[in-house]
Enzyme design. Structure first.
Site, PDB file in Angstrom:
ATOM      1  N   HIS A   1      -3.915 -13.865  51.375  1.00 21.87           N
ATOM      2  CA  HIS A   1      -2.534 -13.867  51.242  1.00 21.87           C
ATOM      3  C   HIS A   1      -1.971 -12.492  51.432  1.00 21.87           C
ATOM      4  O   HIS A   1      -1.090 -11.887  50.811  1.00 21.87           O
ATOM      5  CB  HIS A   1      -2.144 -14.680  49.688  1.00 21.87           C
ATOM      6  CG  HIS A   1      -2.175 -15.907  49.632  1.00 21.87           C
ATOM      7  ND1 HIS A   1      -1.533 -16.895  50.009  1.00 21.87           N
ATOM      8  CD2 HIS A   1      -3.353 -16.636  49.031  1.00 21.87           C
ATOM      9  CE1 HIS A   1      -1.915 -17.998  49.887  1.00 21.87           C
ATOM     10  NE2 HIS A   1      -3.017 -17.947  49.315  1.00 21.87           N
TER      11      HIS A   1
ATOM     12  N   TRP B   1       6.269 -22.371  43.323  1.00 21.78           N
ATOM     13  CA  TRP B   1       6.040 -22.049  44.640  1.00 21.78           C
ATOM     14  C   TRP B   1       7.326 -22.302  45.617  1.00 21.78           C
ATOM     15  O   TRP B   1       7.888 -23.337  45.375  1.00 21.78           O
ATOM     16  CB  TRP B   1       4.808 -22.609  45.338  1.00 21.78           C
ATOM     17  CG  TRP B   1       3.509 -22.083  44.471  1.00 21.78           C
ATOM     18  CD1 TRP B   1       3.055 -23.183  43.998  1.00 21.78           C
ATOM     19  CD2 TRP B   1       2.866 -21.003  44.280  1.00 21.78           C
ATOM     20  NE1 TRP B   1       1.823 -22.315  43.391  1.00 21.78           N
ATOM     21  CE2 TRP B   1       1.925 -21.096  43.548  1.00 21.78           C
ATOM     22  CE3 TRP B   1       3.157 -19.604  45.070  1.00 21.78           C
ATOM     23  CZ2 TRP B   1       0.987 -20.027  43.366  1.00 21.78           C
ATOM     24  CZ3 TRP B   1       2.373 -18.625  44.680  1.00 21.78           C
ATOM     25  CH2 TRP B   1       1.238 -18.747  43.913  1.00 21.78           C
TER      26      TRP B   1
ATOM     27  N   ASP C   1       2.748 -11.811  49.453  1.00 20.99           N
ATOM     28  CA  ASP C   1       1.980 -13.046  49.975  1.00 20.99           C
ATOM     29  C   ASP C   1       1.928 -12.727  51.448  1.00 20.99           C
ATOM     30  O   ASP C   1       2.711 -11.622  52.214  1.00 20.99           O
ATOM     31  CB  ASP C   1       2.599 -14.352  49.440  1.00 20.99           C
ATOM     32  CG  ASP C   1       1.493 -15.097  49.403  1.00 20.99           C
ATOM     33  OD1 ASP C   1       1.005 -15.742  50.435  1.00 20.99           O
ATOM     34  OD2 ASP C   1       1.513 -15.958  48.378  1.00 20.99           O
TER      35      ASP C   1
ATOM     36  N   GLU D   1      -7.392 -19.001  47.560  1.00 16.04           N
ATOM     37  CA  GLU D   1      -7.449 -19.292  48.877  1.00 16.04           C
ATOM     38  C   GLU D   1      -7.455 -18.040  49.830  1.00 16.04           C
ATOM     39  O   GLU D   1      -6.821 -17.800  50.641  1.00 16.04           O
ATOM     40  CB  GLU D   1      -5.901 -19.918  49.179  1.00 16.04           C
ATOM     41  CG  GLU D   1      -5.710 -20.985  48.357  1.00 16.04           C
ATOM     42  CD  GLU D   1      -4.240 -21.555  48.454  1.00 16.04           C
ATOM     43  OE1 GLU D   1      -4.121 -22.812  48.393  1.00 16.04           O
ATOM     44  OE2 GLU D   1      -3.295 -20.873  48.480  1.00 16.04           O
TER      45      GLU D   1
ATOM     46  N   GLU E   1       8.091 -22.341  48.938  1.00 15.18           N
ATOM     47  CA  GLU E   1       8.080 -22.365  50.542  1.00 15.18           C
ATOM     48  C   GLU E   1       9.315 -23.386  50.940  1.00 15.18           C
ATOM     49  O   GLU E   1       9.847 -22.733  51.933  1.00 15.18           O
ATOM     50  CB  GLU E   1       6.886 -23.416  51.074  1.00 15.18           C
ATOM     51  CG  GLU E   1       5.521 -22.378  51.032  1.00 15.18           C
ATOM     52  CD  GLU E   1       4.818 -22.593  49.813  1.00 15.18           C
ATOM     53  OE1 GLU E   1       5.322 -22.931  48.701  1.00 15.18           O
ATOM     54  OE2 GLU E   1       3.719 -22.380  49.704  1.00 15.18           O
TER      55      GLU E   1
HETATM   56  C1  ACM Z   1      -2.114 -21.249  44.310  1.00 10.70           C
HETATM   57  O1  ACM Z   1      -1.483 -22.483  44.146  1.00 10.70           O
HETATM   58  N1  ACM Z   1      -2.547 -21.362  45.539  1.00 10.70           N
HETATM   59  C2  ACM Z   1      -2.569 -20.554  43.179  1.00 10.70           C
END
Ligand code: ACM
Length: 564
Positions: A279, A503, A209, A346, A505
Site C-alpha cells: 500500500h 474505507w 496508501d 495485503e 474508495e
Molecule cells: C484491510 O481492510 N485491508 C485491512
C-alpha cells in the site's frame, strides 16, 4: 437492575424540537452498566456547580464548558466553584447543587452519578470518567443542551437515579480512511464530536496508501508535494476508467497537532497508520528509489484505481529501512498516544522474489520458506520486527493488521483482526493483544441493507452479482456483534476492544461519509462499551428514533434513516 430507560423527564426536549409529543422512552447510548431510576427530578437550571480541586485541570475545564453551555441554553447562570474540602462536605450530604468529586475507587474511564431532588454527585477517577459522566448528564437533559440557542421553555430537570458505569473495553475505535478520499480537518472534527458523545476513544487515522499520502513529513517533502495527489480516479466500479480530475490533499503537521488536541479534549486518542510495506504506491511515486528492481508499470503513479497494488517497497535495501524509520520517527514525535499502526496488510511479495536486494537480504538473514510461509513472508516479519524495535526505542507500541501474525511476530505487538475473527482468536491464544475489527461485522464501507438498489454504490455493489447483498453490515448486524463471543475465557483479557473501519474508495463526499457512519457508529458505541446483558436492539433502536437521530439532525449530519 431496572431497565435502562429514562422516561418522560426528557419529553420537553422532544417537544421543543417539534418531535411527536407522545410519551417516549429515552435510552442512554451506550447503555450504562447499572442505572436505577428513583422518584422525582433535580432541576439543573441555575444550579451551583462545585468541582473537587483534586480533579485535574482538563476535567475542571470540561465541567466549566458544561456549565457555560447549561447557563446559555437554560437562561440562568450556573457558576463553577472549586472549594477546598469539597469531598468531605459532600459526604455530609448537606449541600444542594451539582458536585464533581475525584474518587480513586472508580475504575479508569468509569463514573458514578447519584441524583436526588437536592443534588447530583458525580464521581470519577480520570479525565475520561468526568467527560463520560458529563455526556450521560447531557443525555438526560433536553436536546438543546447540545445547541447554542437559549431554550428557556424547556424543563432542565434530570431524573433522580443512581448510575455506576464502566466500559466493557478499553479500546473503542473508528478507522477513517483519508487516503482513497480526503477528509478536511473540519469533517474529521465533526466525526470526533459525535464519537465523544458516544464514549468512543480511539480514532485510527489511515494516513498513507496507494492512492494518496496524507501526512506532511519534513525529511521527505515529495511525499506530500507528489504523493498526496493523483491524476484522476476510477469512476464507480469500472476499473479501466479514469475521471481525469486531479485529486488530493494532505494534513500539515500544524493541522495534525490541532486535530490531536481537539481529540484529546474529547477523551479521544489518535492512532496514526502508516501502512507498510505494501500500500505504498504514493510513496514510491514520490521516491522511486524506494522501489524494487524491474517494478512495472513504470514510471510509478499515485494510483487512480482501487484494489491492491503489486508495487511495494524494496525492503532489501538499508536506505528503505532508513526511510521507514525517518517517517515513523516523525510520526512518533507528532502523536502522543502509545500506539502507532504500521499496517502490514495485503502486501503482495512477488516483486521481492526477483529483486536482488530483497533476495540478498533473505540470504543474509538466512530466511527459508516452510509450509505456506515463504522466505518472502519472513522478510516481511523482519520489517515488522525492525519497525517494532525502532518504535519501542521511541516509547511506542505497534498495531498491525492480522497479516503480521503470519510467520513470526515479536511479543508486545497488537493484532488488529480484520479478515474475519480467526486472526484475533489465534493472536489472543498466542498471548498477543487484539483489537477486533472483522469484515463480517465491523466493515462499515459495506452496504447497510440487502437491497442494493436502495443504497448508494459501495464496495458490496462492486463485488455482488445481482441486486441482493448476502450479508449486509446492517445496523442490527453491527449491534449483534460480541467481540468476546468466540474467545475462550482464558484469552479474553487480550481483547483490548473493537473498531469499525470506514474505507472510502467509493465514498467521495461528506454526506456519503456520514450516511455510512451513522447510525452504525452508535451500534459500535454500544458493542464496545455496554455489557451484553444491557444490550437490547429494540430499545436501542427506539432510543435512536426518539433522541439520538434528532441529535444528529441538530448537528447537520446526513445519517441513514432507520428501517421500519
Ligand atoms: C484491510 O481492510 N485491508 C485491512
Amino acid at each position: 437492575m431496572k431497565k435502562i430507560l429514562i422516561m418522560a423527564a426528557l419529553l420537553a426536549s422532544l417537544d421543543c424540537l417539534g418531535c411527536a409529543a407522545k410519551p417516549a422512552e429515552i435510552r442512554i447510548v451506550p447503555a450504562p452498566e447499572n442505572l436505577e431510576t428513583g422518584k422525582g427530578t433535580l432541576n439543573l437550571r441555575g444550579i451551583s456547580i462545585n468541582c473537587d480541586p483534586a480533579l485535574d485541570m482538563p476535567s475542571i475545564r470540561a465541567v466549566r464548558q458544561f456549565a457555560d453551555r447549561l447557563s446559555l441554553v437554560s437562561g440562568r447562570t450556573s457558576s463553577v466553584a472549586t472549594p477546598i474540602g469539597l469531598a468531605r462536605v459532600v459526604e455530609n450530604g448537606k449541600f444542594k447543587g451539582l458536585f464533581f468529586i475525584k474518587d480513586a475507587s472508580v475504575a479508569p474511564e468509569g463514573y458514578r452519578i447519584s441524583v436526588t431532588p437536592r443534588s447530583a454527585i458525580v464521581r470519577a477517577s480520570s479525565f475520561n470518567g468526568v467527560l463520560y459522566a458529563l455526556q450521560t448528564l447531557r443525555q438526560m437533559l433536553p436536546l438543546s443542551i447540545y445547541g447554542t440557542k437559549p431554550d428557556t421553555d424547556a424543563k432542565w430537570n434530570i431524573p433522580c437515579c443512581e448510575i455506576s458505569d464502566t466500559p466493557r473495553f478499553a479500546y473503542r475505535g473508528l478507522m477513517l480512511d483519508c487516503c482513497r478520499h480526503f477528509w478536511s480537518v473540519d469533517e474529521v472534527k465533526k466525526v470526533l464530536d459525535v464519537m465523544a458523545i458516544y464514549k468512543l476513544n480511539r480514532l485510527h487515522w489511515h494516513l498513507s496508501d496507494d492512492q494518496g499520502w496524507r501526512i506532511e513529513i519534513d525529511k521527505y517533502p515529495r511525499l506530500t508535494e507528489v504523493g498526496a495527489f493523483r491524476n484522476g480516479t476510477m469512476i464507480g466500479g469500472d476499473w479501466e476508467s479514469n475521471d481525469g480530475i486531479r485529486y488530493g490533499g494532505y494534513y500539515t503537521k500544524d493541522q495534525i497537532r490541532d486535530v490531536i488536541a481537539y481529540a484529546a479534549e474529547r477523551g479521544i486518542t489518535i492512532v496514526p497508520e502508516i501502512d507498510l510495506p505494501g500500500h505504498m504506491q504514493a510513496a514510491l511515486t514520490s521516491y522511486p528509489e524506494l522501489g524494487c528492481a524491474g517494478s512495472q508499470p513504470q514510471p510509478y503513479e499515485v494510483w487512480t484505481r482501487w484494489g491492491v497494488s503489486r508495487q511495494v517497497l524494496n525492503v532489501g535495501k538499508e536506505s528503505t529501512m532508513k526511510f521507514l524509520e525517518d517517517v515513523l520517527g516523525e510520526v512518533a514525535d507528532l502523536f502522543p498516544g502509545e500506539y502507532i499502526h504500521i499496517g502490514g496488510d495485503e502486501c503482495p511479495r512477488d516483486e521481492w522474489k526477483t529483486d536482488p536486494d530483497c533476495q540478498a537480504k533473505i540470504a543474509e538473514l538466512g530466511l527459508t520458506g516452510e509450509g505456506d510461509i515463504s522466505a518472502e513472508s519472513r522478510l516481511q516479519n523482519y520489517v515488522t520486527a525492525r519497525m517494532q524495535k525502532f518504535l519501542a526505542s521511541k516509547g511506542k507500541k505497534i498495531i498491525g493488521w492480522d497479516e503480521i501474525l503470519e510467520g513470526e511476530l515479536s511479543p508486545g505487538a497488537t493484532v488488529m483482526s480484520w479478515r474475519g475473527t480467526a486472526g484475533g482468536i489465534k493472536a489472543a491464544s498466542m498471548g498477543y493483544d487484539v483489537i477486533m475489527a472483522p469484515t463480517t461485522y465491523c466493515y462499515i464501507d459495506y452496504v447497510q441493507s440487502s437491497d442494493l438498489t436502495a443504497e448508494p454504490f459501495s464496495i458490496t455493489h462492486q463485488w455482488t452479482k445481482g441486486d441482493v447483498a448476502e450479508r449486509p453490515i446492517s445496523l442490527e448486524r453491527v449491534y449483534g456483534y460480541d467481540p468476546l463471543a468466540e474467545i475462550p475465557a482464558g484469552d479474553q483479557s487480550h481483547i483490548l476492544g473493537v473498531q469499525c473501519n470506514l474505507w472510502t474508495e467509493y465514498i467521495a463526499t461528506p454526506e456519503h461519509l456520514e450516511y455510512m457512519l451513522f447510525p452504525r457508529l452508535m451500534a459500535l458505541s454500544e458493542i464496545s462499551w455496554s455489557k451484553p446483558e444491557n444490550k437490547d436492539f429494540d430499545a436501542f433502536k427506539g432510543g435512536l428514533a426518539a433522541r439520538q437521530l434528532p441529535l444528529l439532525d441538530m448537528f447537520g449530519i446526513n445519517y441513514r434513516k432507520l428501517d421500519q
